[in-house]
Design an enzyme around this catalytic site. Sequence first.
Site, mmCIF file in Angstrom:
data_model
loop_
_atom_site.group_PDB
_atom_site.id
_atom_site.type_symbol
_atom_site.label_atom_id
_atom_site.label_comp_id
_atom_site.label_asym_id
_atom_site.label_seq_id
_atom_site.Cartn_x
_atom_site.Cartn_y
_atom_site.Cartn_z
ATOM 1 N N LEU A 38 12.944 -7.906 -64.043
ATOM 2 C CA LEU A 38 13.079 -9.329 -64.395
ATOM 3 C C LEU A 38 14.550 -9.630 -64.640
ATOM 4 C CD1 LEU A 38 11.139 -11.250 -67.198
ATOM 5 C CD2 LEU A 38 13.570 -10.777 -67.496
ATOM 6 N N ASN A 39 15.029 -10.813 -64.172
ATOM 7 C CA ASN A 39 16.294 -11.307 -64.725
ATOM 8 C C ASN A 39 16.157 -12.751 -65.180
ATOM 9 O OD1 ASN A 39 16.748 -10.952 -61.636
ATOM 10 N ND2 ASN A 39 18.434 -12.302 -62.067
ATOM 11 N N ASP A 40 16.959 -13.665 -64.741
ATOM 12 C CA ASP A 40 17.096 -14.983 -65.382
ATOM 13 C C ASP A 40 15.776 -15.734 -65.658
ATOM 14 O OD1 ASP A 40 19.450 -14.187 -64.224
ATOM 15 O OD2 ASP A 40 19.733 -15.977 -63.037
ATOM 16 N N TYR A 100 16.210 -17.633 -55.532
ATOM 17 C CA TYR A 100 17.108 -17.444 -56.672
ATOM 18 C C TYR A 100 16.842 -18.483 -57.768
ATOM 19 C CZ TYR A 100 20.091 -13.709 -54.786
ATOM 20 O OH TYR A 100 20.589 -12.507 -54.346
ATOM 21 N N ASP A 171 21.864 -22.100 -58.381
ATOM 22 C CA ASP A 171 21.241 -22.271 -59.699
ATOM 23 C C ASP A 171 21.182 -23.735 -60.150
ATOM 24 O OD1 ASP A 171 21.322 -19.510 -59.512
ATOM 25 O OD2 ASP A 171 23.081 -19.314 -60.794
HETATM 26 C C1 FRU Z 1 22.344 -14.648 -62.506
HETATM 27 C C2 FRU Z 1 22.050 -14.691 -61.015
HETATM 28 C C3 FRU Z 1 21.980 -16.104 -60.488
HETATM 29 C C4 FRU Z 1 21.102 -15.957 -59.271
HETATM 30 C C5 FRU Z 1 20.122 -14.907 -59.742
HETATM 31 C C6 FRU Z 1 19.611 -13.980 -58.671
HETATM 32 O O1 FRU Z 1 21.908 -13.484 -63.118
HETATM 33 O O2 FRU Z 1 23.017 -13.939 -60.299
HETATM 34 O O3 FRU Z 1 23.220 -16.703 -60.215
HETATM 35 O O4 FRU Z 1 20.484 -17.152 -58.910
HETATM 36 O O5 FRU Z 1 20.767 -14.153 -60.737
HETATM 37 O O6 FRU Z 1 18.626 -13.126 -59.180
#
Ligand code: FRU
Length: 482
Positions: A38-40, A100, A171
Amino acid sequence: MTTPLARDLDRLRRVAEEGARPGRFAQRLHLMPPVGWLNDPNGLCQYHGAYHAFFQYAPFSADGSGVKMWGHSASRDLLSWDYLGVAVFPDQPFDVTGAYSGCALVEGDDMEVFYTGNVKLVDDGSHDYVTSGREANTVRATCADGVTLSRRHVVMRNADYPADDTEHVRDPKVWRRGDSYLMVQGARRTDDVGEVLVFSSPDLERWRLVNRVTTERPFGYMWECPDYLELADPARPGGVARLLSVSPQGLSGGDWDRRNVYQSGFFELAGDVASSCTLGDFALWDAGFDFYAPQTFLADDGRRILVGWMGVPDEEGYVNPTVADGWQHCLTLPREVTSEGGRVRQRPVRELRALRRGLREASGSLEAPLAGCCFDLEVDRPEGAGGRACVTIADELSVRWEDGTLSMRFSDPSRGSVGAGRTLRYEPLASLSGLRLVGDASSVEVFANDGGLCLSTRYYPRRYGVCVDAPGARVRLWDLAR
Ligand code: FRU
């Protein structure tokens, strides 16, 4: 040829064979992936009463190398989350190498979603993937039932962004202003300066660039995940604090060298973000080891709520033990953001108080085992209390205020330790009125001075326990349980 999808399918097969077990570091109160990476946080909103959190998700691998899609969870209290499945598969020509980050905006019965369709063209040796080889498509989708995203289509592509930006534009965050809509996107200029692009639209479909915002002097080469928020505060000019939140990459020198590789914070903005404005000083949302790419949303009751990713991209030196259990990373606790007396504050959402159990209270010092792994600790320092305060958690993590500095330190810097290779973070803090610490199975979030300074970290305890040494302070410790 091994395609990214084939690699992901290989990993999926392995997960199916070996079984993914969240293990003992599975979070109880934080949103984490059912499996994988998981990220953002993405698309945060409140829709028909329920809270929705989408997130950057790569379920087939815990190491972050998989193609990103949008995972989706929902909650009634911001603390216990039900996973609803993948909301966006990157299965279209305009998002084929990743769905993204992006946002959601609730308009009547619809959730309007915007995200970046990432396309990395095949590597024929001619692309640097900064100024060539990449499409950054702004994609719109609509959700009319709180689960299914339909009508995904491109509303802006590379040609719609300024010619002196690189192909790193992404984003989108959208909000309504009067009868029209505004959108911010993060960008990297060809001269390696990070900036925010501001677009306006009458109908969410046709977008026009209305402003480009950056600092007077370059501040990093790329700004990711922008957000714009206004907070009522009688102490500010006009009674409103205007904040532009960004996650800049490429800050170095001076204090930046002792901090994380990438940062997230906000500028105070003077003027109008959609026409002409200037940016004031940059303040970190969180100065701990694990914090990046936060996003905010407005809850139905008027609260401005912020959620960050409790992780940082491209981290070196950390090995999260949860990778062995088939998953990695989580989101922060949702935080209420306010501006009070000219100062921005973040506090864990008030829903957390309902989980407090078994109060233990002391003056100055307290040592206590925990019933489970989740706790909520308050150390209130009346005026005249001693010149230091120290909280030691799980024997190895100390949060200390002394000599005008607030620090977070793991006593054992080795990778196999509680801090998994993390060492020290600190920020100047001239006076301390109080500390609040919230612990989960594998995280601790610190809120100093009523959320005026925050430090978050993941950790991997062998034994859960809290020990406070803060002469003159009122100490209250609760277990947190449902
Ligand atoms: C930030 C980022 C965003 C991008 C996403 C890809 O962590 O690099 O800029 O949309 O993660 O996973």
